[in-house]
Design an enzyme around this catalytic site. Structure first.
Site, short mmCIF file in Angstrom:
data_model
loop_
_atom_site.label_atom_id
_atom_site.label_comp_id
_atom_site.label_asym_id
_atom_site.label_seq_id
_atom_site.Cartn_x
_atom_site.Cartn_y
_atom_site.Cartn_z
CG HIS A 99 -4.23 14.68 103.55
ND1 HIS A 99 -4.95 13.50 103.51
CD2 HIS A 99 -3.06 14.39 104.16
CE1 HIS A 99 -4.24 12.55 104.08
NE2 HIS A 99 -3.08 13.05 104.48
CG ASP A 100 -1.34 12.43 101.40
OD1 ASP A 100 -0.87 13.35 102.10
OD2 ASP A 100 -1.65 11.32 101.85
CG ASP B 227 -5.76 10.33 109.79
OD1 ASP B 227 -5.10 9.28 109.71
OD2 ASP B 227 -5.94 11.11 108.84
CG ASP C 113 -1.01 7.79 108.02
OD1 ASP C 113 -1.48 8.49 107.12
OD2 ASP C 113 0.20 7.77 108.31
CD GLU D 93 -2.30 6.57 103.19
OE1 GLU D 93 -1.95 7.42 102.37
OE2 GLU D 93 -1.77 6.48 104.33
C1 GLC Z 1 -0.05 9.04 104.79
C2 GLC Z 1 -0.70 10.39 104.94
C3 GLC Z 1 0.32 11.44 104.60
C4 GLC Z 1 1.48 11.31 105.54
C5 GLC Z 1 2.04 9.90 105.55
C6 GLC Z 1 2.92 9.68 106.74
O1 GLC Z 1 0.27 8.77 103.46
O2 GLC Z 1 -1.86 10.47 104.19
O3 GLC Z 1 -0.22 12.73 104.64
O4 GLC Z 1 2.49 12.20 105.18
O5 GLC Z 1 1.04 8.92 105.62
O6 GLC Z 1 2.15 9.65 107.91
#
Ligand code: GLC
Ligand code: CA
Length: 536
Positions: free
Chosen positions: A312-313, A98, A194, A236
């Site tokens: 995980h979100d 990640d 991310d 992402e």
């Molecule tokens: C992304 C991650 C999340 C995190 C955010 C800030 O959305 O998936 O879990 O809180 O970024 O890094």
């Protein structure tokens, strides 16, 4: 089109705090992951996406990194990481790290330096202003935090312990690329990036996502780190449309392999509302439109999709769109079949392959997630009832995905020897666990295993065109069509029987969650029936 290993890959996401605890402190760790590689090999996955394991004060569970080249103590040390890499590679499993470079932790050496020494080079690695504007943090409140020492505000789109990096600074960008190369040299096989669509932000114009220089940065990053190597990169990108996704993922653009788009996930909440205003029950026609759009607009050779229900979100998909009761197993298989036979790289989130569900959180004391806790605090201040707040969190809160992996029916689900696990173990682990799944040849696990194998072995899953079929509302049906064969995929995405009248020139069953003869003898689909057949 040049073929890459990730076109036929299935990726498995591990949330390290919750996968397997090896030393009895109630927190998952790297040695724990290594001890479960045989299980993942049996499932058949190509690669693990490892959520952050770097040194971090864990304000956002590792998405706040204080040293990109060190491992958090709770997870082990760099020799444990090397061992995981070696053991995974021995089993033919790749590791995707990640990459969190939109922001660091406020405890990262760069930020400490920037704060202590406003005249240092590191100051400009972050974003400082004399006056804040009204930008909001995604985790609630203002996106600006006042710093006493220098009398300026710094930008944080997430928690105030996650200051945003300033990608305008070329020296900072080079440091990021050096760090990426250090990991690539270690032998990792790619990066999940991310909130990468935020690195081109222009806070003064209130531009957060898709800033004008975003793609220049990604092209520069590609040349400095990825070029000439066969790595998987997935960004992402909450704000991606198919048009935007092509910019990232078209091979000609030389940026990323693919992105996570979230348009289908958007159906989990009411239109133009915060995620907490959830929509229970799946709007199947809307889902079909969205998949059809992404499958047809990201043409082969011009872009590549990722396919996912969970991460995980997000809530556990069975709890929001599937069935957690009578049809838990059947609906889990139906959702898997629906997703994995489309074009793109599928992602499985830990526990999805055994049909894990949301956790019945009773009160705020059981929660850990900063986003949920901030939402609760803000809502309480605004006079919202705690029962309503807990109802939203139980359906949508991020901790649902983060409770410990359920390995067996023992106390603590075989996750840890300690009863004090960092998040509570779901009481349903007595029925829903890996041991039970492995012992039952009809379990959800084996449907996933089969889907992964199909993808590895069949070119049509990559090459074949996608053609949405006309059906009744709750039935999702598509064909994958090549010059010499057609495959029909049919899923009843509901708990009620549905009429079904597609003509099937049946040749062969590829996969099903139902008795195949039943399907063709009746002009009805039973609840959550799903199958793929080769047709003439
Ligand atoms: C992304 C991650 C999340 C995190 C955010 C800030 O959305 O998936 O879990 O809180 O970024 O890094
Ligand atoms: Ca541990």
């Amino acid at each position: 089109m040049k073929k890459h290993w990730w076109h036929k890959a299935t990726i498995y996401q591990i949330y390290p705090k919750s996968f397997k605890d090896s030393n009895g402190d109630g927190i998952g760790d790297l040695k724990g992951i290594t001890s479960k590689l045989d299980y993942l090999q049996k499932l058949g996955i190509t690669a693990i996406w490892l959520s952050p394991v770097y040194q971090s004060p864990m304000d956002d569970n590792g998405y706040d990194i204080s040293d990109y080249q060190a491992i958090a103590d709770i997870f082990g040390d760099m020799s444990d990481m090397d061992e995981l890499l070696a053991q995974a590679n021995q089993r033919g499993i790749k590791i995707i790290m990640d990459l969190v470079v939109n922001h660091t932790s406020d405890e990262h050496a760069w930020f400490v330096e920037a704060r202590e020494h406003p005249d240092s080079d590191a100051r400009d690695y972050y974003i400082w202003r004399d006056q804040p504007n009204d930008l909001d943090s995604i985790f609630g409140g203002s996106a600006w935090q006042y710093d006493d020492k220098s009398g300026q505000y710094y930008l944080h789109f997430f928690s105030k312990k996650q200051p945003d990096l300033n990608w305008e600074n070329a020296a900072l960008r080079q440091k990021v690329y050096d760090m990426m190369n250090w990991w690539i040299d270690k032998g990792i096989d790619g990066f999940r990036m991310d909130v990468i669509d935020m690195i081109g932000k222009i806070p003064d114009q209130k531009i957060a996502n898709n800033g004008p220089k975003l793609h220049d940065y990604l092209k520069e990053m590609h040349q400095a780190t990825l070029a000439g190597k066969d790595l998987l990169t997935v960004g992402e990108t909450w704000g991606a449309t198919p048009e935007i996704a092509k910019k990232y993922s078209s091979p000609a653009e030389e940026e990323l392999s693919m992105v996570f788009q979230f348009e289908h996930i958007g159906l989990q909440h009411k239109p133009n509302s915060p995620k907490w205003d959830y929509e229970k029950g799946l709007n199947v026609p809307a889902l079909k439109d969205i998949f059809n759009k992404w499958q047809t607009e990201l043409e082969l050779g011009q872009g590549w999709n990722s396919l996912f229900w969970n991460n995980h979100d997000l809530p556990r998909v069975l709890s929001i769109w599937g069935d957690t009761g009578t049809y838990r197993e059947k609906s889990a298989k139906a959702l898997a079949i629906a997703l994995h036979l489309m074009r793109g790289t599928p992602y499985i989130y830990q526990g999805e392959e055994i049909g894990m569900t949301n956790y019945p959180f009773k009160d705020l004391g059981e929660l850990n997630d900063i986003e949920s806790l901030n939402f609760a605090a803000e809502s309480l201040e605004n006079g919202r009832a705690i029962s309503e707040i807990m109802d939203s969190i139980r359906m949508i809160g991020r901790d649902n995905a983060r409770t410990p992996m359920q390995w067996d029916a023992d106390a603590n689900a075989g996750f840890s020897s300690s009863p004090q696990t960092w998040l509570p173990v779901n009481p349903n682990h007595t029925q829903i666990n890996v041991e039970v799944a492995l012992a039952d040849p009809d379990s959800i696990f084996y449907t996933y295993q089969k889907l992964i194998k199909l993808r590895k072995e069949n070119d049509w899953l990559v090459d074949a065109d996608f053609e949405l079929q006309e059906t009744t509302d709750k039935v999702f049906a598509y064909k994958r069509v090549t010059a010499d064969a057609s495959y029909l995929v049919v899923i009843n995405l509901s708990g009620e029987a549905q009429p079904f009248d597609l003509d099937i020139d049946y040749q062969e069953t590829i996969i099903t969650n139902t008795c195949e003869f039943e399907v063709f003898e009746k002009l009805q689909l039973q609840p959550w029936d799903a199958f793929c057949v080769k047709v003439g």
